[in-house]
Design an enzyme around this catalytic site. Sequence first.
Site, PDB file in Angstrom:
ATOM      1  N   TRP B 359      -4.397 -12.601  41.464  1.00  0.00           N
ATOM      2  CA  TRP B 359      -4.711 -14.017  41.239  1.00  0.00           C
ATOM      3  C   TRP B 359      -6.214 -14.252  41.269  1.00  0.00           C
ATOM      4  CZ3 TRP B 359      -5.171 -17.925  45.621  1.00  0.00           C
ATOM      5  CH2 TRP B 359      -5.580 -17.297  46.799  1.00  0.00           C
ATOM      6  N   ASP B 360      -6.962 -13.247  41.819  1.00  0.00           N
ATOM      7  CA  ASP B 360      -8.426 -13.319  41.793  1.00  0.00           C
ATOM      8  C   ASP B 360      -8.932 -13.624  40.385  1.00  0.00           C
ATOM      9  OD1 ASP B 360      -7.310 -11.631  43.800  1.00  0.00           O
ATOM     10  OD2 ASP B 360      -9.250 -10.750  44.230  1.00  0.00           O
ATOM     11  N   GLU B 499      -2.296 -13.834  54.291  1.00  0.00           N
ATOM     12  CA  GLU B 499      -1.245 -12.803  54.373  1.00  0.00           C
ATOM     13  C   GLU B 499      -0.890 -12.402  55.793  1.00  0.00           C
ATOM     14  OE1 GLU B 499      -3.211  -9.985  51.816  1.00  0.00           O
ATOM     15  OE2 GLU B 499      -2.052 -10.609  50.062  1.00  0.00           O
ATOM     16  N   LYS B 610      -6.253 -15.106  58.020  1.00  0.00           N
ATOM     17  CA  LYS B 610      -7.083 -14.182  57.234  1.00  0.00           C
ATOM     18  C   LYS B 610      -7.975 -15.007  56.307  1.00  0.00           C
ATOM     19  CE  LYS B 610      -6.524 -10.362  53.915  1.00  0.00           C
ATOM     20  NZ  LYS B 610      -5.582  -9.795  52.945  1.00  0.00           N
ATOM     21  N   GLN B 611      -7.348 -15.946  55.625  1.00  0.00           N
ATOM     22  CA  GLN B 611      -8.088 -16.885  54.789  1.00  0.00           C
ATOM     23  C   GLN B 611      -7.262 -18.166  54.787  1.00  0.00           C
ATOM     24  OE1 GLN B 611      -7.066 -14.082  51.345  1.00  0.00           O
ATOM     25  NE2 GLN B 611      -7.627 -15.945  50.279  1.00  0.00           N
TER      26      GLN B 611
END
Lengths: 770, 770
Positions: B359-360, B499, B610-611
């Site tokens: 998806w980056d 994640e 994580k994000q």
Amino acid sequence: MFKRDLFSEEVASYLSEDEWLVIEDGYDAQKNLAYESIFGLASGYMGNRASHEEGDVRSSLPANYIHGVFDKSEAFQRELCNTPDWTKLKMYYKRDPIGIESGQSLDEYIRVLDMKKGFLAKHYVTTAHDGRKTKVELIKFLSRGHNNLGLLRIYLTPINYQGLFEFENIIDASVTNFMDFPRFRVKHLETLEVEPIDEFGASILSQTRDFKLPIATTTAVAVYDMAGNNILKSRKFRRYGEVACEFIDAQVKEKQTIMIEKYASIRTGRDSDAVVYDASHDLRQALERGFDNEFEVHQAEYKRLWTRADLVIKGDDKLQHALRFNIFQLMSTPSMDDDRTNIGAKLMHGEEYGGHAFWDTELFILPFFTYVFPGVAKNLVTYRYNLIDKARENAKLNGYAGAKYPWESADTGDEECPAWTVEPDGSCYRCYVADYEHHVTAAVAFGVDRYYRFTKDEAFLKEKGLEIIVETARFWISRLEYSATKDHYEINQVTGPDEWHEPVDNNAYTNHLAKWNIRKALEYLTRYKQDESQVYYALLKKIQMTESEYEQWYAISEKIYLNNTSGLIEQFEGYFDLKHAIIHEWDANNMPLLPDALKGIKRSQTCILKQADVVMLMFLLENEFDKETQKVNYEYYEQRTLHRSSLSPSIHCMMGLRVGKEQHAYDYLERSAYVDLYDNQGNTREGIHAASTGGTWQSVTLGYGGMSVDREGILTFNPRLPKHWDYIEFSIIWEQVPLHIRITHEDVIIKAESIDKKITYKVNEKTYKI
Amino acid sequence: MFKRDLFSEEVASYLSEDEWLVIEDGYDAQKNLAYESIFGLASGYMGNRASHEEGDVRSSLPANYIHGVFDKSEAFQRELCNTPDWTKLKMYYKRDPIGIESGQSLDEYIRVLDMKKGFLAKHYVTTAHDGRKTKVELIKFLSRGHNNLGLLRIYLTPINYQGLFEFENIIDASVTNFMDFPRFRVKHLETLEVEPIDEFGASILSQTRDFKLPIATTTAVAVYDMAGNNILKSRKFRRYGEVACEFIDAQVKEKQTIMIEKYASIRTGRDSDAVVYDASHDLRQALERGFDNEFEVHQAEYKRLWTRADLVIKGDDKLQHALRFNIFQLMSTPSMDDDRTNIGAKLMHGEEYGGHAFWDTELFILPFFTYVFPGVAKNLVTYRYNLIDKARENAKLNGYAGAKYPWESADTGDEECPAWTVEPDGSCYRCYVADYEHHVTAAVAFGVDRYYRFTKDEAFLKEKGLEIIVETARFWISRLEYSATKDHYEINQVTGPDEWHEPVDNNAYTNHLAKWNIRKALEYLTRYKQDESQVYYALLKKIQMTESEYEQWYAISEKIYLNNTSGLIEQFEGYFDLKHAIIHEWDANNMPLLPDALKGIKRSQTCILKQADVVMLMFLLENEFDKETQKVNYEYYEQRTLHRSSLSPSIHCMMGLRVGKEQHAYDYLERSAYVDLYDNQGNTREGIHAASTGGTWQSVTLGYGGMSVDREGILTFNPRLPKHWDYIEFSIIWEQVPLHIRITHEDVIIKAESIDKKITYKVNEKTYKI
């Protein structure tokens, strides 16, 4: 303290006392290639350079040579092939390789060759860039129990960390010859199969490119903790082009030591019809026997070898050590049972000279084997017999009769010394050695005669040796040129051992040896005609020779031109007319330097020699020259010889002793003995100077021990020990009886192992019997 | 003084001023792998890591990746293959290699990436162990004139000696992926042919092991003196297993400089039917054109690229430099004409993540291309369309309708993210990412919509984009689960961008994006039904959809469970019940540390991310959340996010700006901009963080420049420049009109290259027209 005390107890327990070790104390990357040769191992089946098993070393020439495996391809001569490298066992901690050059610093390092037991051991401690300290130790040997096997065991100890270690058990078939010499680098093998062996190993099937000789290289690993528990859980086979890899891993605790054992088995089409199957079978059996078992058998075999081959020099520890190194490398190299292979000029420790047999075999190497391992000597002379048809072809090809042996000999007996070579600068160079350097043929006959005189191997003589000596004599007869004006026979356009004068007419060395060869043939023909006429007639029939062919040989040999037999002998016709000057300077290594007066003059137009023909001649045919002649010539030529051949010093040692130049002699002995151990010529990286190993042994036994066989065939001793030696002690097999000999300043004490047979010998002209 | 003045005049004349250079000043072997990524070059056809061309460097991962060349073999996923290394040109003087690490000392060393002109240059002086000093300089580029060509030129100058130099022009096909990672190392290519090309070059024909895709790698050299005379006399081709070698030599005088030029041409079965023939043809033509000619064309092309892509930040030189580095690597990577390839998570500079598109692409990379190189953007969105059948299969395979895009996408469109992976410790790990991380499908739709809104590429929308948006919506409809008790639709068992919580129910990010995707599909369906009904009906027919299928979609989307749309939004159901603690410590690199209170607790049971999903959500769907909600959520989640993904900082930069956290924002911008240039995460050796390059560009243009498209589709600017910046300046293509934009603290100045069309834009709520 012994050096072995620097190792862990486990490894130290295997190691001999220091006097038996060759020691690399501290690591110098610049010396690594030389140590790869010095620490090279040989099993009689193969030879293996001591490249570091963990890999990751910048300057390294891993090599595994197998007797009889030659190939030409793009090389300018048929070369002993570098075969797949089976030694690599790479180690990683989190992708970071562990090895000699891999870390931030190498804190401890010692590597030793245990000559007594025939194995390599190393110990080092390395600190990684992240501060991890690892101790690594290794034992490696080429089994003499089963000489197609190579084994190594690594002891791995993480000192201040722990975790998962990864290992790659590798066979690398991407190897070439002359890996670090781009101009000459050739890949001699094709890789046919890279496969796992069932669930326990990996194999590569290669073949030589010219003759398609198959070679199987197989390997497997085992991993144990120090209690002997198998801690290997799984292995993954990987194929990377020409590289086979078994990937394994193991958890290791801080300060715990584990053992990773690597087994390799090699087979070629020379010894097996199903190379991969047979190599795998041997591998499986080795795994079953286990490392310690194989190592014990190996050590027992070296013990047996040393019982025969040791040469004690009491009172000279440094030389004693070097002698053992020379003997170790020499005796380890040849096959014990293969009479179709010989010994290359660099042993099995490097690929210079293509692994070819030269006259070095007969004149420098063969004496040791003749006296100590006559079984090997028999193989070496039989090798020449097996290739006699090619020598006959070679004579015919050059317009001669009989058998002309090639200057360089590999597996086929073809002349491997090329007419054209490529020089390092890329220019093509017309090489005349094969055209002119004919004396090798006399050397082959000389070797056969010496082998017979020492062993009294009558069967060999009548079945093989006789034919060699007669056919080589026949060659010389055809080679002679009759000069009607001078009424003598000449040998023109030849090169003697001194290759700096090429070609010359009537080279004293060549003419004398040719005469010797013809006379020797006549001697044996006469004897067999009288004693065993069926042998005699069978030979004549086989080689299609009539009695009338050789009835003039004696008369002809009488007329071979020898410029002088006493007084100063001219090396060749016109030598005395060259520009003369004597050597008056020596370099830091005591090597003679070209006299200033001759600088800028073409080498062939000066008197300066690479090695001395006349001195060599007198060494070989001692009985044909009186003492004074030997002295005059030694003194004359020694002042004109630069010794740019490793064949030169040992001969000058022995001849120096004969003419009373003790200090000279000892200097030459050291030069010969230390050439590779201390890399005195800077070329040990290319392999071990085979002729020096044999020449060094001869210098002590034939030179200082004064051992020889006199005209009557009696073993004689005229010892000339240096004052600082107490005694020398060695064993020989004389006429099939093992003798143990101790030579002191006063006595020669000989003990026979068997007394079935009376032995007569002379010491300083007196006759003894046991 | 400019850095280029450290080079010879010849090389300096090519080099740009310092602001355009990335500089490696002095050599540190420990940093070599990172510089191999940083100095990696890409041509749109291939990417090439900057391994030192002379070889002989201990720690090096030479790699050449080609767009679309993937293979699985023993790897656990289909990987972008490392293809034969064509870059090596080894140099020797009397067997002694010349290179960075080869000598006794490296006296001078500088290597630079000239971003302006797209080439690498290096200069060094090395002293050999025997005191010889050699100067070496190099220029290397992957041609953008003919992007299957790589060229390099070495300038060799023996400073204090002279003689014969030898060179090996090499293609090495023994390369693997993960060369220095034994557990994961895989060889993806088989070598079929290693051959000379007529009399002028060498070639290797390889093929991928799975699909047998042929790859031809060809090379040739030319050697000139500085007067331009060809001094190459002869070349010898050598085959060393999987290595092709051209051996050449040249005499060089003391202080003389010679140029050795290497040309390489690559072709694969993706672009040619006769790969070796075509590659050789290209090679021959390149040789005929010559180095300088090819280099000029290449530079002109980079000039053109920079005219479009440069982003000036006046007043912040360090950041300016980093921005250009990020843009350089990003814009150099994708194919300009191939709509079946995408951009991997490490660009073409490393093989981590298998070269797969994530998806980056849509959310981090695509904006740059959409705004700057819409042709590339079109290829990237078309790539998704080309693989829509596989996305439909993937949906079906998982029990859903429509199109479900794979989490990791290579050439086939199959899900490449494996269910099981092998961890570095060898354990097998059940990887649920492909099972649960569904939000990529919404990202694909989002990318298509953004591409259309910015470019107004109607043809793409109706031919391809519409189908993607509708089929992805259809997937979400099938993915929703109706809860009768709560009368709403849920998406359970998913993983959001964060994640560390896997799987969860009703992830806010996923639910919002699913809703957005469905609504967007309805919006386009409605529009096409009205405006271009033939497109509409053709689509329904093609995808076998009836109007009744989607008539309930709006109602359903209304009932998608969104826990909150204002105030604090829970990341997923139950997130607020986890063990909470806020970040209060940062490491030396200003990276947040896990709060002590949460240590020892399973990650998924703590609030630490994580994000940040919710922050990302608000960034993407800006218009759906009021300012206060954005602020509340930013502040809340920012204190709980460890940013262990390189996708996180740029989003936090832009969201920080929106909520008035300027210093935060700038810190995050730096983190994003410098991640690889200064190897801040220590993993630049694995490649360049693709998402960071795009995220950094977005941070400046969309973040500080405040550029966006509002609800009405109007280009708007709400600039928020930091005080120390004077202005920023960049170009975009808005609705196919190239615009040049300068944003100062006072103004937004827009110039259109063409004025055929009126452009309306807003700055700080005011509307302007040009």
